[in-house]
Design an enzyme around this catalytic site. Structure first.
Site, short mmCIF file in Angstrom:
data_model
loop_
_atom_site.label_atom_id
_atom_site.label_comp_id
_atom_site.label_asym_id
_atom_site.label_seq_id
_atom_site.Cartn_x
_atom_site.Cartn_y
_atom_site.Cartn_z
N ASP A 1 0.88 -1.17 0.00
CA ASP A 1 0.00 0.00 0.00
C ASP A 1 0.92 1.22 0.00
OD1 ASP A 1 -1.61 2.16 0.67
OD2 ASP A 1 -2.83 1.04 2.10
N TYR B 1 -1.34 9.98 -3.41
CA TYR B 1 -1.41 11.17 -4.27
C TYR B 1 -0.36 12.20 -3.85
CZ TYR B 1 -6.01 9.69 -6.16
OH TYR B 1 -7.02 9.01 -6.78
N ARG C 1 -0.08 14.84 8.50
CA ARG C 1 -0.79 13.97 9.46
C ARG C 1 -0.23 14.20 10.87
NH1 ARG C 1 -2.18 8.38 6.05
NH2 ARG C 1 -2.20 9.45 4.04
N ASP D 1 -3.53 2.39 -5.48
CA ASP D 1 -2.33 2.33 -4.64
C ASP D 1 -2.15 1.05 -3.83
OD1 ASP D 1 -3.83 2.69 -2.28
OD2 ASP D 1 -2.28 3.99 -1.46
N GLU D 2 -2.84 0.00 -4.21
CA GLU D 2 -2.59 -1.27 -3.51
C GLU D 2 -2.25 -2.36 -4.53
OE1 GLU D 2 -5.49 -2.50 -0.50
OE2 GLU D 2 -6.27 -0.46 -0.63
P1 DGT Z 1 -1.98 5.80 3.39
O1 DGT Z 1 -2.13 4.55 2.58
O2 DGT Z 1 -2.82 5.83 4.62
O3 DGT Z 1 -0.56 6.15 3.66
O4 DGT Z 1 -2.53 7.01 2.53
P2 DGT Z 1 -3.06 7.04 1.04
O5 DGT Z 1 -3.15 8.47 0.63
O6 DGT Z 1 -2.23 6.19 0.16
O7 DGT Z 1 -4.53 6.51 1.20
P3 DGT Z 1 -5.23 5.26 0.60
O8 DGT Z 1 -4.25 4.15 0.49
O9 DGT Z 1 -6.45 5.07 1.42
O10 DGT Z 1 -5.71 5.76 -0.82
C1 DGT Z 1 -4.84 5.89 -1.93
C2 DGT Z 1 -5.13 7.14 -2.74
O11 DGT Z 1 -6.47 7.10 -3.23
C3 DGT Z 1 -5.03 8.41 -1.93
O12 DGT Z 1 -3.74 8.99 -2.03
C4 DGT Z 1 -6.07 9.31 -2.48
C5 DGT Z 1 -7.08 8.38 -3.09
N1 DGT Z 1 -8.26 8.23 -2.25
C6 DGT Z 1 -8.38 7.50 -1.12
N2 DGT Z 1 -9.60 7.58 -0.63
C7 DGT Z 1 -10.30 8.36 -1.48
C8 DGT Z 1 -11.63 8.81 -1.55
O13 DGT Z 1 -12.44 8.53 -0.71
N3 DGT Z 1 -11.96 9.60 -2.60
C9 DGT Z 1 -11.06 9.94 -3.54
N4 DGT Z 1 -11.44 10.70 -4.55
N5 DGT Z 1 -9.81 9.54 -3.53
C10 DGT Z 1 -9.44 8.77 -2.51
MG MG Z 2 -1.95 4.16 0.49
#
Ligand code: DGT
Ligand code: MG
Length: 628
Positions: A26, A31, A63, A120-121
């Site tokens: 992950d 983004y 964060r 991203d997974e």
């Molecule tokens: P992490 O994995 O907790 O370090 O953080 P992220 O940003 O990688 O979060 P993740 O793995 O839940 O989601 C991957 C990407 O997908 C994130 O960078 C932005 C997008 N994303 C996640 N959740 C949502 C959502 O609810 N709506 C939209 N439009 N994009 C999302």
């Molecule tokens: Mg992620």
């Protein structure tokens, strides 16, 4: 009668299969990480990515300052005035980065079992690589081992210390001595942990992206255990995996999870399981319109319910619309058992689907406009994802150009052809006599053959899109909504489905598009627009299928028009989060099942305005109502 006879299934422990070694990756703050890779100076600053009025993600510096995913921009700015905000509406760069990272990871795989979920997974089934390297280990000198990354070239690989696990473990204290119990599984997991570590390092050094990994024996456990240490770290779920008395690490790990947090246990299933334990519905969290429970029911609590078992669960969870065998599936999940395979890597998506949601869409001229926008996006995505450079045409073009006039031979060719065009809408139910609205998630669809002209490379996308709307989509729309008016749509989805790989067509027919069309016409002879309404019962299917049959899909985050209340547009696209905008944010860009309606299990409509969104967006949405 003894209690064993009375509760036979309570005593029955399922044995967990241990054959596979799976790594789940992950990417961290994905983004934000894409933006940082472009502008490295942002790494040390709090960075948030904005879509509409929401922080879709933020880097870990942000964060640390209290920002979180899906927070309102307004709140984020209040909390951290120096936050750098970057607009992330255009998903192209994220999509491209995701594809690049996936291709990178996949290039290490021997069996091509490499599956992407969302942007991203990634899961990798590394069983073959691990078993091969297990054979190569020298038990008398584990500390200077070599992990072979190529069967044909033994010099390709990395050195590692096989007497230790790489990264973190669950539980924290583990016995890694070579002669302890579960030795073989432990050794294989240790090998998996070193491979994960190596791949993470290569991703970071060559692609500038850090990620978090989980290592275990199936998709479910590898995904869950990865969350234990975030970001930029990895966790291996250590043996023992099986025991007679439940004193194993999988049981203690899975038991501590809230039932709703288990991938595969959808919202409605979780509600039912909580009610089963509490003997009444769980209370909701304040501030959330629907969903979010404040009474946490753990997996362990569900498993302790008397007489629980696959059959009992089938009775509770099965029914109209529920997938067959849901009881057995969920019962397995409660034990951390997940027999779904990591999907085979594909060069092309199995379908391309684009959709948008609307507060009001109730005239044919507006529908035409929206269909045109969706069609253009669909065609652009088809070009981006299904076309490849045609080396043969390039070569012959070069030869011709050398000797004669410049040629207009197209230098791209289709890697795959979607044979079916599907149009889906979600009509809003009429108001009840008391003025209230029933929540409805039912989608209706019609499908027909994909017209051949979409595959031409001579006309531009706009021209083809207009023809697609006039000749294919509007006729489908009329089948769906024969009445000229009286309907109001909350969603429109256009999809290219039934994908056939060109290379897999017999005799390389796919390389010859005219032959392909002839074949297609034959195949599609007698195939006509379906008449039966496939109204999908909502809130009833296991969202787990989403994980099992994930296919590449994309939605209209790229559509220029952001204000979808076509009658009552309230200003510019960025100045206020119309509920439909939030819905758009919330639903775009995910991987979804072939049967994408299942995702509706996790979508809810706001009682106040009818906007549809996933559960996680409801809190922010409710706050928006109360602020405005
Ligand atoms: P992490 O994995 O907790 O370090 O953080 P992220 O940003 O990688 O979060 P993740 O793995 O839940 O989601 C991957 C990407 O997908 C994130 O960078 C932005 C997008 N994303 C996640 N959740 C949502 C959502 O609810 N709506 C939209 N439009 N994009 C999302
Ligand atoms: Mg992620």
């Amino acid at each position: 009668m003894d209690s064993r006879q009375r509760h036979p299934q309570r005593r029955k422990r399922l044995k967990r299969p241990l054959d596979s070694i799976i790594i789940h990756f992950d990417y961290d703050a994905f983004y934000a990480s894409v933006i940082e890779a472009e502008t490295p100076s942002l790494r040390t600053r709090p960075l948030a990515i904005q879509q509409k009025q929401i922080v879709v993600t933020c880097n870990y510096e942000a964060r640390r300052r209290g920002l979180y995913k899906l927070q309102l921009i307004k709140e984020a700015k209040k909390l951290c005035p120096d936050v750098v905000i970057v607009l992330g509406e255009d998903l192209t760069q994220f999509r491209n980065a995701s594809k690049e990272l996936y291709a990178f990871l996949r290039s290490f795989s021997w069996n091509s079992r490499c599956e992407r979920l969302g942007f991203d997974e990634v899961w990798m089934d590394v069983t073959d690589m691990v078993n091969y390297n297990l054979e190569l280990l020298n038990p008398t000198d584990l500390t200077s081992s070599f992990f072979c990354l190529s069967k044909s070239d033994p010099s390709i690989g990395f050195t590692f210390d096989a007497s230790k696990v790489a990264g973190q473990t669950y539980p924290v204290q583990v016995d890694t001595s070579p002669d302890g119990p579960s030795n073989l599984l432990r050794m294989r997991l240790i090998l998996g942990s070193h491979l994960a570590h190596y791949l993470r390092e290569r991703l970071a050094s060559e692609k500038d992206h850090t990620c978090t990994a989980g290592i275990s024996t199936n998709k479910l456990l590898s995904k869950l255990v990865g969350n234990v240490h975030k970001p930029n770290d990895q966790t291996t779920l250590f043996p023992p995996y099986n025991s007679e008395d439940g004193q194993d690490n999988v049981t203690s790990f899975i038991d501590s999870h809230e039932v709703g947090k288990i991938p595969g246990i959808g919202f409605k299933t979780a509600l039912n399981l909580r009610a089963l334990v509490l003997q009444r519905p769980a209370k909701f969290d304040q501030g959330l319109v629907y969903g979010g429970t404040k009474e946490k029911v753990l997996v362990g609590d569900v498993r302790k319910v008397p007489d629980i078992g696959p059959e009992a669960l089938e009775q509770i969870l099965g029914g109209t619309g529920a997938p067959h065998g849901i009881g057995a599936k969920v019962y397995g999940l409660l034990f951390g058992i997940d027999d779904s395979e990591v999907g085979q890597a594909r060069d092309v998506p199995t379908q391309i689907s684009l959709e948008d949601s609307y507060i009001r869409l109730d005239t044919i001229s507006e529908v035409k406009k929206e269909l045109l926008l969706l069609s253009k996006s669909l065609l652009r995505r088809m070009h981006a994802d299904l076309l490849e450079e045609d080396e043969d045409a390039l070569a012959s073009a070069r030869t011709i150009t050398d000797s004669a006039e410049p040629t207009e031979t197209p230098t791209k060719r289709w890697m795959a052809f979607p044979k079916t065009l599907r149009l889906t809408t979600r009509p809003r139910p009429p108001k009840n006599p008391d003025g209230s609205h029933n929540r409805s998630f039912a989608r209706i669809s019609r499908s027909g053959p994909m017209p051949n002209f979409v595959f031409t490379l001579k006309d531009d996308v706009d021209t083809i899109a207009e023809r697609l709307v006039a000749e294919a989509l509007l006729p489908l729309f009329r089948r769906l909504h024969p009445e000229r008016s009286g309907w109001n749509l909350s969603l429109v989805n256009v999809a290219a489905t039934n994908m056939v790989d060109a290379a897999s067509e017999k005799g390389g027919v796919g390389r010859d598009i005219s032959k392909m069309f002839k074949r297609q016409d034959q195949v599609l002879k007698g195939f006509k627009v379906t008449d039966s309404d496939d109204v999908v019962p909502v809130m009833s299917r296991a969202a787990y299928e989403v994980m099992n049959t994930a296919v590449y899909s994309d939605q209209t985050g790229v559509v220029d028009t952001n204000v979808h209340d076509l009658k009552n547009a309230r200003g510019g696209s960025e100045d206020l989060p119309t509920p439909s905008q939030e819905a758009t944010i919330a639903t775009q860009d995910h991987w979804e099942s072939e049967d994408e309606e299942m995702l509706d299990e996790d979508r809810y409509a706001c009682d106040e305005c009818g906007a549809v969104m996933p559960l996680f967006a409801m809190g922010a949405h409710a706050r928006w109502h109360s602020d405005s």
